[in-house]
Design a protein around this motif. Sequence first.
Motif, PDB file in Angstrom:
ATOM      1  N   ARG A  32       0.850  -1.260   0.046  1.00 31.98           N
ATOM      2  CA  ARG A  32      -0.020  -0.044   0.037  1.00 31.98           C
ATOM      3  C   ARG A  32       1.028   1.407   0.031  1.00 31.98           C
ATOM      4  O   ARG A  32       0.483   2.260  -0.646  1.00 31.98           O
ATOM      5  N   GLU A  33       1.991   1.125   0.706  1.00 29.72           N
ATOM      6  CA  GLU A  33       2.834   2.375   0.917  1.00 29.72           C
ATOM      7  C   GLU A  33       3.456   2.499  -0.543  1.00 29.72           C
ATOM      8  O   GLU A  33       3.656   3.810  -0.879  1.00 29.72           O
ATOM      9  N   LEU A  34       3.992   1.375  -1.253  1.00 29.33           N
ATOM     10  CA  LEU A  34       4.431   1.777  -2.477  1.00 29.33           C
ATOM     11  C   LEU A  34       3.435   2.126  -3.305  1.00 29.33           C
ATOM     12  O   LEU A  34       3.903   3.198  -4.462  1.00 29.33           O
ATOM     13  N   ASP A  35       2.355   1.754  -3.330  1.00 30.65           N
ATOM     14  CA  ASP A  35       1.348   2.197  -4.090  1.00 30.65           C
ATOM     15  C   ASP A  35       0.977   3.552  -4.268  1.00 30.65           C
ATOM     16  O   ASP A  35       0.640   4.330  -5.154  1.00 30.65           O
ATOM     17  N   GLU A  36       1.173   4.417  -3.239  1.00 33.93           N
ATOM     18  CA  GLU A  36       0.789   5.545  -2.831  1.00 33.93           C
ATOM     19  C   GLU A  36       1.927   6.314  -3.186  1.00 33.93           C
ATOM     20  O   GLU A  36       1.777   7.760  -3.346  1.00 33.93           O
ATOM     21  N   ARG A  37       3.251   5.928  -3.290  1.00 33.97           N
ATOM     22  CA  ARG A  37       4.394   6.641  -3.839  1.00 33.97           C
ATOM     23  C   ARG A  37       4.685   6.453  -5.452  1.00 33.97           C
ATOM     24  O   ARG A  37       4.368   5.652  -6.061  1.00 33.97           O
ATOM     25  N   ASN A  38       5.451   7.708  -5.815  1.00 35.49           N
ATOM     26  CA  ASN A  38       5.760   7.550  -7.201  1.00 35.49           C
ATOM     27  C   ASN A  38       7.083   7.911  -7.345  1.00 35.49           C
ATOM     28  O   ASN A  38       7.845   8.705  -6.480  1.00 35.49           O
ATOM     29  N   GLY A  39       7.971   7.555  -8.316  1.00 36.37           N
ATOM     30  CA  GLY A  39       9.412   7.948  -8.447  1.00 36.37           C
ATOM     31  C   GLY A  39      10.146   7.774  -7.414  1.00 36.37           C
ATOM     32  O   GLY A  39      10.454   6.725  -6.838  1.00 36.37           O
ATOM     33  N   GLU A  40      10.944   8.983  -6.957  1.00 39.83           N
ATOM     34  CA  GLU A  40      12.148   8.868  -6.222  1.00 39.83           C
ATOM     35  C   GLU A  40      11.616   8.481  -4.851  1.00 39.83           C
ATOM     36  O   GLU A  40      12.129   7.845  -4.096  1.00 39.83           O
ATOM     37  N   MET A  77       6.863 -11.143  -2.660  1.00 39.86           N
ATOM     38  CA  MET A  77       5.483 -11.233  -2.254  1.00 39.86           C
ATOM     39  C   MET A  77       4.854  -9.623  -2.080  1.00 39.86           C
ATOM     40  O   MET A  77       3.665  -9.653  -2.356  1.00 39.86           O
ATOM     41  N   VAL A  78       5.733  -8.904  -2.097  1.00 44.05           N
ATOM     42  CA  VAL A  78       5.160  -7.479  -2.164  1.00 44.05           C
ATOM     43  C   VAL A  78       4.792  -7.162  -3.282  1.00 44.05           C
ATOM     44  O   VAL A  78       3.804  -6.516  -3.826  1.00 44.05           O
ATOM     45  N   GLN A  79       5.484  -7.604  -4.549  1.00 47.87           N
ATOM     46  CA  GLN A  79       5.009  -7.637  -5.906  1.00 47.87           C
ATOM     47  C   GLN A  79       4.014  -8.109  -6.155  1.00 47.87           C
ATOM     48  O   GLN A  79       2.973  -7.492  -6.710  1.00 47.87           O
ATOM     49  N   GLN A  83       0.348  -6.367  -7.335  1.00 42.19           N
ATOM     50  CA  GLN A  83      -0.420  -7.025  -8.408  1.00 42.19           C
ATOM     51  C   GLN A  83      -1.943  -7.387  -8.110  1.00 42.19           C
ATOM     52  O   GLN A  83      -3.018  -6.929  -8.906  1.00 42.19           O
ATOM     53  N   TRP A  84      -2.069  -7.864  -7.005  1.00 37.35           N
ATOM     54  CA  TRP A  84      -3.414  -8.189  -6.475  1.00 37.35           C
ATOM     55  C   TRP A  84      -4.232  -7.040  -6.242  1.00 37.35           C
ATOM     56  O   TRP A  84      -5.461  -7.085  -6.508  1.00 37.35           O
ATOM     57  N   LEU A  85      -3.620  -5.886  -5.653  1.00 36.67           N
ATOM     58  CA  LEU A  85      -4.385  -4.477  -5.620  1.00 36.67           C
ATOM     59  C   LEU A  85      -4.885  -4.201  -6.813  1.00 36.67           C
ATOM     60  O   LEU A  85      -6.103  -3.736  -6.800  1.00 36.67           O
ATOM     61  N   HIS A  86      -4.087  -4.244  -7.714  1.00 36.37           N
ATOM     62  CA  HIS A  86      -4.495  -3.635  -8.949  1.00 36.37           C
ATOM     63  C   HIS A  86      -5.427  -4.405  -9.616  1.00 36.37           C
ATOM     64  O   HIS A  86      -6.359  -4.014 -10.486  1.00 36.37           O
ATOM     65  N   CYS A  87      -5.341  -5.879  -9.528  1.00 37.07           N
ATOM     66  CA  CYS A  87      -6.384  -6.735 -10.111  1.00 37.07           C
ATOM     67  C   CYS A  87      -7.614  -6.548  -9.697  1.00 37.07           C
ATOM     68  O   CYS A  87      -8.738  -6.559 -10.463  1.00 37.07           O
ATOM     69  N   ASP A  88      -7.730  -6.376  -8.322  1.00 36.19           N
ATOM     70  CA  ASP A  88      -8.933  -5.804  -7.603  1.00 36.19           C
ATOM     71  C   ASP A  88      -9.619  -4.503  -8.091  1.00 36.19           C
ATOM     72  O   ASP A  88     -10.775  -4.623  -8.116  1.00 36.19           O
ATOM     73  N   ASP A  89      -8.801  -3.666  -8.243  1.00 32.61           N
ATOM     74  CA  ASP A  89      -9.136  -2.294  -8.926  1.00 32.61           C
ATOM     75  C   ASP A  89     -10.015  -2.671 -10.414  1.00 32.61           C
ATOM     76  O   ASP A  89     -10.985  -2.102 -10.525  1.00 32.61           O
ATOM     77  N   ARG A  90      -9.194  -3.529 -11.215  1.00 33.63           N
ATOM     78  CA  ARG A  90      -9.767  -3.646 -12.524  1.00 33.63           C
ATOM     79  C   ARG A  90     -11.130  -4.509 -12.642  1.00 33.63           C
ATOM     80  O   ARG A  90     -11.942  -4.278 -13.068  1.00 33.63           O
ATOM     81  N   ARG A  91     -11.123  -5.338 -11.567  1.00 31.24           N
ATOM     82  CA  ARG A  91     -12.660  -6.104 -11.216  1.00 31.24           C
ATOM     83  C   ARG A  91     -13.440  -5.106 -10.796  1.00 31.24           C
ATOM     84  O   ARG A  91     -14.834  -5.482 -11.282  1.00 31.24           O
ATOM     85  N   GLN A  92     -13.253  -4.039 -10.236  1.00 30.74           N
ATOM     86  CA  GLN A  92     -14.289  -3.222  -9.653  1.00 30.74           C
ATOM     87  C   GLN A  92     -14.510  -2.083 -10.596  1.00 30.74           C
ATOM     88  O   GLN A  92     -15.168  -1.239 -10.303  1.00 30.74           O
ATOM     89  N   GLY A  93     -13.618  -2.236 -11.735  1.00 32.00           N
ATOM     90  CA  GLY A  93     -13.982  -0.877 -12.660  1.00 32.00           C
ATOM     91  C   GLY A  93     -13.089   0.109 -12.331  1.00 32.00           C
ATOM     92  O   GLY A  93     -13.544   1.229 -12.989  1.00 32.00           O
ATOM     93  N   ARG A  94     -12.224   0.091 -11.627  1.00 36.26           N
ATOM     94  CA  ARG A  94     -11.308   1.395 -11.097  1.00 36.26           C
ATOM     95  C   ARG A  94     -10.094   1.273 -11.714  1.00 36.26           C
ATOM     96  O   ARG A  94      -9.051   1.054 -10.896  1.00 36.26           O
ATOM     97  N   ALA A  95      -9.858   1.060 -13.129  1.00 37.76           N
ATOM     98  CA  ALA A  95      -8.568   0.912 -13.797  1.00 37.76           C
ATOM     99  C   ALA A  95      -7.567   2.087 -13.450  1.00 37.76           C
ATOM    100  O   ALA A  95      -6.134   2.056 -13.566  1.00 37.76           O
ATOM    101  N   ASP A  96      -8.352   3.381 -13.007  1.00 38.45           N
ATOM    102  CA  ASP A  96      -7.307   4.535 -12.784  1.00 38.45           C
ATOM    103  C   ASP A  96      -6.735   4.653 -11.308  1.00 38.45           C
ATOM    104  O   ASP A  96      -5.877   5.403 -10.989  1.00 38.45           O
TER     105      ASP A  96
END
Length: 97
Positions: A32-40, A77-79, A83-96
């Motif tokens: 979750r922490e990685l997903d909320e951060r970008n770049g450096e 495991m974090v990777q 992937q699971w977090l974003h798979c869940d987003d796609r299933r719920q129609g939240r690709a963005d």
Amino acid sequence: MTVIKTEYPAATPKVAFFPLRGRRALIRRCARELDERNGEAAVTYWRTTCRGLGAKLLEQGCPEPEMRRQILDFQDMVQQELQWLHCDDRRQGRADS
């Protein structure tokens, strides 16, 4: 007085370290922490986290090759969690998300 000296082969004690890959709450939090951060910011967070975990294992007496294996397993495991977090987003129609 007779002293009988028996020698047993020295058993090297083995310590089992709880595998990082089994720490589900830590894996989820890091993903979750990685997903909320970008770049450096993401790179810095990830390096700091992995180095800190590795240092803790070494401090506890974990051999360096085992520590490295555990860190690599943890990273996998974090990777997978990301992937699971974003798979869940796609299933719920939240690709963005």
